[in-house]
Design an enzyme around this catalytic site. Sequence first.
Site, mmCIF file in Angstrom:
data_model
loop_
_atom_site.group_PDB
_atom_site.id
_atom_site.type_symbol
_atom_site.label_atom_id
_atom_site.label_comp_id
_atom_site.label_asym_id
_atom_site.label_seq_id
_atom_site.Cartn_x
_atom_site.Cartn_y
_atom_site.Cartn_z
ATOM 1 N N GLU A 67 0.843 -1.286 -0.006
ATOM 2 C CA GLU A 67 -0.018 0.041 -0.066
ATOM 3 C C GLU A 67 0.879 1.277 0.148
ATOM 4 O OE1 GLU A 67 -3.161 1.981 -0.652
ATOM 5 O OE2 GLU A 67 -3.644 0.021 -0.031
ATOM 6 N N GLU A 74 1.749 6.366 -6.964
ATOM 7 C CA GLU A 74 0.788 7.444 -7.508
ATOM 8 C C GLU A 74 1.192 8.704 -7.405
ATOM 9 O OE1 GLU A 74 -2.675 6.574 -5.046
ATOM 10 O OE2 GLU A 74 -3.412 4.702 -6.403
#
Length: 129
Positions: A67, A74
């Site tokens: 994660e 991102e």
Amino acid sequence: MNEFIRSRIASFRYAFQGWGYVLRTQRNTWIHSAIAIAVFFVGLWLQLPARDWAILVLTAGFVFSAEFINTSIEAVVDLATEEHHPLAKVGKDVGAAAVLVAALAAVLVGLLILGPPLWLKLFPLFTNL
């Protein structure tokens, strides 16, 4: 030596800032956290042996690491381009897929480790009905 210690402290501060950023901005991290806490409480209730705890901790760490890496991918993609480029989409999608693979593996590990002792504890409750 003093500079070395100061730089190590700064490194930890930056790492905790990154951790805080993920917790503040990524909803899925809260889902992972809630599930990990539930798994750990069930593990305590089942009095799991140290080997099982080691596997559960490593698995949870694997999911959180995926994660965190996905969030960094991102952020870097968003920094590199504001346009919807096909390669930017690939980068983000593959990062999300890595988290999905880690989460699915964690579910399987959880079932393999928690399933049998949980079944042994709960089965008598249902046979006495």
